[in-house]
Design a protein around this motif. Structure first.
Motif, PDB file in Angstrom:
ATOM      1  N   HIS A 172       0.830  -1.201   0.000  1.00 27.47           N
ATOM      2  CA  HIS A 172       0.000   0.000   0.000  1.00 27.47           C
ATOM      3  C   HIS A 172       0.878   1.270   0.000  1.00 27.47           C
ATOM      4  CE1 HIS A 172      -3.530   2.428   0.799  1.00 27.47           C
ATOM      5  NE2 HIS A 172      -2.870   3.015   1.782  1.00 27.47           N
ATOM      6  N   ILE A 173       1.905   1.272   0.853  1.00 24.76           N
ATOM      7  CA  ILE A 173       2.817   2.423   0.909  1.00 24.76           C
ATOM      8  C   ILE A 173       3.529   2.594  -0.433  1.00 24.76           C
ATOM      9  CG2 ILE A 173       4.840   3.452   2.042  1.00 24.76           C
ATOM     10  CD1 ILE A 173       4.243   1.706   4.478  1.00 24.76           C
ATOM     11  N   ILE A 174       4.022   1.465  -0.982  1.00 27.40           N
ATOM     12  CA  ILE A 174       4.745   1.521  -2.256  1.00 27.40           C
ATOM     13  C   ILE A 174       3.853   2.093  -3.361  1.00 27.40           C
ATOM     14  CG2 ILE A 174       5.755   0.067  -4.083  1.00 27.40           C
ATOM     15  CD1 ILE A 174       7.057  -1.605  -1.878  1.00 27.40           C
ATOM     16  N   ASP A 175       2.581   1.675  -3.391  1.00 24.86           N
ATOM     17  CA  ASP A 175       1.643   2.214  -4.388  1.00 24.86           C
ATOM     18  C   ASP A 175       1.484   3.715  -4.235  1.00 24.86           C
ATOM     19  OD1 ASP A 175       1.178  -0.163  -5.602  1.00 24.86           O
ATOM     20  OD2 ASP A 175      -0.786  -0.519  -4.677  1.00 24.86           O
ATOM     21  N   ASP A 176       1.268   4.146  -2.991  1.00 29.98           N
ATOM     22  CA  ASP A 176       1.084   5.577  -2.719  1.00 29.98           C
ATOM     23  C   ASP A 176       2.309   6.383  -3.115  1.00 29.98           C
ATOM     24  OD1 ASP A 176      -1.405   5.209  -1.752  1.00 29.98           O
ATOM     25  OD2 ASP A 176      -0.975   5.796   0.316  1.00 29.98           O
ATOM     26  N   VAL A 177       3.481   5.884  -2.704  1.00 29.15           N
ATOM     27  CA  VAL A 177       4.723   6.608  -2.974  1.00 29.15           C
ATOM     28  C   VAL A 177       4.987   6.658  -4.484  1.00 29.15           C
ATOM     29  CG1 VAL A 177       7.237   6.579  -2.661  1.00 29.15           C
ATOM     30  CG2 VAL A 177       5.738   6.129  -0.719  1.00 29.15           C
ATOM     31  N   THR A 178       4.707   5.557  -5.172  1.00 29.13           N
ATOM     32  CA  THR A 178       4.901   5.516  -6.626  1.00 29.13           C
ATOM     33  C   THR A 178       4.010   6.549  -7.321  1.00 29.13           C
ATOM     34  OG1 THR A 178       5.432   3.167  -6.467  1.00 29.13           O
ATOM     35  CG2 THR A 178       4.931   4.007  -8.649  1.00 29.13           C
ATOM     36  N   ASP A 179       2.754   6.645  -6.873  1.00 36.89           N
ATOM     37  CA  ASP A 179       1.839   7.651  -7.446  1.00 36.89           C
ATOM     38  C   ASP A 179       2.374   9.066  -7.234  1.00 36.89           C
ATOM     39  OD1 ASP A 179       0.130   5.735  -8.303  1.00 36.89           O
ATOM     40  OD2 ASP A 179      -1.362   6.020  -6.702  1.00 36.89           O
ATOM     41  N   VAL A 180       2.765   9.365  -6.007  1.00 39.71           N
ATOM     42  CA  VAL A 180       3.287  10.692  -5.684  1.00 39.71           C
ATOM     43  C   VAL A 180       4.559  10.958  -6.476  1.00 39.71           C
ATOM     44  CG1 VAL A 180       4.254  12.152  -3.845  1.00 39.71           C
ATOM     45  CG2 VAL A 180       2.259  10.736  -3.379  1.00 39.71           C
ATOM     46  N   GLY A 181       5.416   9.943  -6.561  1.00 39.62           N
ATOM     47  CA  GLY A 181       6.670  10.073  -7.298  1.00 39.62           C
ATOM     48  C   GLY A 181       6.437  10.395  -8.764  1.00 39.62           C
ATOM     49  N   ARG A 182       5.473   9.694  -9.384  1.00 40.90           N
ATOM     50  CA  ARG A 182       5.154   9.950 -10.799  1.00 40.90           C
ATOM     51  C   ARG A 182       4.630  11.365 -10.991  1.00 40.90           C
ATOM     52  NH1 ARG A 182       2.586   4.582 -11.537  1.00 40.90           N
ATOM     53  NH2 ARG A 182       4.239   3.191 -12.210  1.00 40.90           N
ATOM     54  N   GLU A 183       3.727  11.759 -10.099  1.00 41.81           N
ATOM     55  CA  GLU A 183       3.156  13.113 -10.186  1.00 41.81           C
ATOM     56  C   GLU A 183       4.237  14.184 -10.090  1.00 41.81           C
ATOM     57  OE1 GLU A 183       0.150  13.501  -7.165  1.00 41.81           O
ATOM     58  OE2 GLU A 183      -0.966  11.813  -8.035  1.00 41.81           O
ATOM     59  N   ASN A 184       5.299  13.883  -9.337  1.00 44.01           N
ATOM     60  CA  ASN A 184       6.359  14.864  -9.135  1.00 44.01           C
ATOM     61  C   ASN A 184       7.561  14.639 -10.046  1.00 44.01           C
ATOM     62  OD1 ASN A 184       5.568  16.646  -6.654  1.00 44.01           O
ATOM     63  ND2 ASN A 184       4.934  14.577  -6.157  1.00 44.01           N
ATOM     64  N   GLY A 185       7.424  13.735 -10.993  1.00 44.57           N
ATOM     65  CA  GLY A 185       8.476  13.490 -11.964  1.00 44.57           C
ATOM     66  C   GLY A 185       9.745  12.886 -11.397  1.00 44.57           C
ATOM     67  N   LEU A 186       9.628  12.121 -10.307  1.00 44.49           N
ATOM     68  CA  LEU A 186      10.806  11.479  -9.717  1.00 44.49           C
ATOM     69  C   LEU A 186      11.174  10.225 -10.507  1.00 44.49           C
ATOM     70  CD1 LEU A 186       9.928  11.485  -5.895  1.00 44.49           C
ATOM     71  CD2 LEU A 186      11.214  13.193  -7.158  1.00 44.49           C
ATOM     72  N   THR A 187      12.490   9.953 -10.585  1.00 41.44           N
ATOM     73  CA  THR A 187      12.912   8.705 -11.213  1.00 41.44           C
ATOM     74  C   THR A 187      13.294   7.674 -10.158  1.00 41.44           C
ATOM     75  OG1 THR A 187      15.125   9.631 -11.438  1.00 41.44           O
ATOM     76  CG2 THR A 187      13.716   9.737 -13.367  1.00 41.44           C
ATOM     77  N   SER A 188      13.731   8.159  -8.988  1.00 42.85           N
ATOM     78  CA  SER A 188      14.000   7.229  -7.906  1.00 42.85           C
ATOM     79  C   SER A 188      13.667   7.885  -6.570  1.00 42.85           C
ATOM     80  CB  SER A 188      15.454   6.776  -7.922  1.00 42.85           C
ATOM     81  OG  SER A 188      16.280   7.835  -7.510  1.00 42.85           O
ATOM     82  N   VAL A 189      13.326   7.036  -5.617  1.00 39.47           N
ATOM     83  CA  VAL A 189      13.011   7.515  -4.276  1.00 39.47           C
ATOM     84  C   VAL A 189      14.131   7.068  -3.342  1.00 39.47           C
ATOM     85  CG1 VAL A 189      11.409   7.268  -2.333  1.00 39.47           C
ATOM     86  CG2 VAL A 189      10.513   7.554  -4.642  1.00 39.47           C
ATOM     87  N   GLN A 190      14.681   8.031  -2.578  1.00 35.13           N
ATOM     88  CA  GLN A 190      15.788   7.710  -1.676  1.00 35.13           C
ATOM     89  C   GLN A 190      15.314   7.266  -0.303  1.00 35.13           C
ATOM     90  OE1 GLN A 190      17.837  11.096  -3.028  1.00 35.13           O
ATOM     91  NE2 GLN A 190      18.311   9.561  -4.586  1.00 35.13           N
ATOM     92  N   SER A 191      14.280   7.936   0.179  1.00 38.32           N
ATOM     93  CA  SER A 191      13.773   7.541   1.482  1.00 38.32           C
ATOM     94  C   SER A 191      12.307   7.927   1.636  1.00 38.32           C
ATOM     95  CB  SER A 191      14.594   8.173   2.606  1.00 38.32           C
ATOM     96  OG  SER A 191      14.365   9.562   2.642  1.00 38.32           O
ATOM     97  N   VAL A 192      11.636   7.161   2.478  1.00 37.42           N
ATOM     98  CA  VAL A 192      10.238   7.420   2.798  1.00 37.42           C
ATOM     99  C   VAL A 192      10.150   7.480   4.321  1.00 37.42           C
ATOM    100  CG1 VAL A 192       7.881   6.505   2.707  1.00 37.42           C
ATOM    101  CG2 VAL A 192       9.421   6.173   0.750  1.00 37.42           C
ATOM    102  N   THR A 193       9.610   8.589   4.833  1.00 34.51           N
ATOM    103  CA  THR A 193       9.443   8.725   6.278  1.00 34.51           C
ATOM    104  C   THR A 193       7.989   8.447   6.630  1.00 34.51           C
ATOM    105  OG1 THR A 193      11.162  10.412   6.280  1.00 34.51           O
ATOM    106  CG2 THR A 193       9.820  10.233   8.266  1.00 34.51           C
TER     107      THR A 193
END
Ligand SMILES: [Zn+2]
Length: 114
Positions: A9-30
């Motif tokens: 669930h977290i991975i899905d949420d973070v992936t959505d947010v990441g795509r919206e913000n044009g991220l290619t990789s995520v370094q950390s999730v708090t």
């Protein structure tokens, strides 16, 4: 153990947010996690390490867990006390007329990416 479902669930949420913000990789999730929420941090971290390997954006991401202490409020004497130590019974007046103020949180607070 429902931690794996939680991690997906977290991975899905973070992936959505990441795509919206044009991220290619995520370094950390708090993640803010209440100390009486039903999720066990050690299991969560284990599942996280396993699950992120199957993703593109999060495969290097570190999961940072920020614990939120559990505090209960007594309706009768209007005092606050430590939930883990005393449970549902107020240590000041012995009343069971209490409710949890905080400590059940489960919330993504911050995503750091590139
Ligand atoms: Zn009380």
């Amino acid at each position: 153990m429902h931690e794996l479902g939680v991690v997906f669930h977290i991975i899905d949420d973070v992936t959505d947010v990441g795509r919206e913000n044009g991220l290619t990789s995520v370094q950390s999730v708090t993640l803010q996690l209440g100390t009486v929420s039903s999720v066990i941090p050690e299991y969560l971290t284990d599942c996280w390490k396993w699950a992120i390997k199957k993703t593109d954006m999060l495969k290097e991401a570190e999961l940072i867990i920020e614990p939120i202490p559990a505090i209960t409020f007594c309706e009768d004497c209007k005092k606050e006390y430590d939930t883990i130590e005393h449970g549902k019974i107020c240590p000041y007046c012995g009343s069971g007329n209490t409710y949890l103020l905080q400590g059940n949180e489960f919330m993504i607070k911050e995503i750091a990416g590139a």
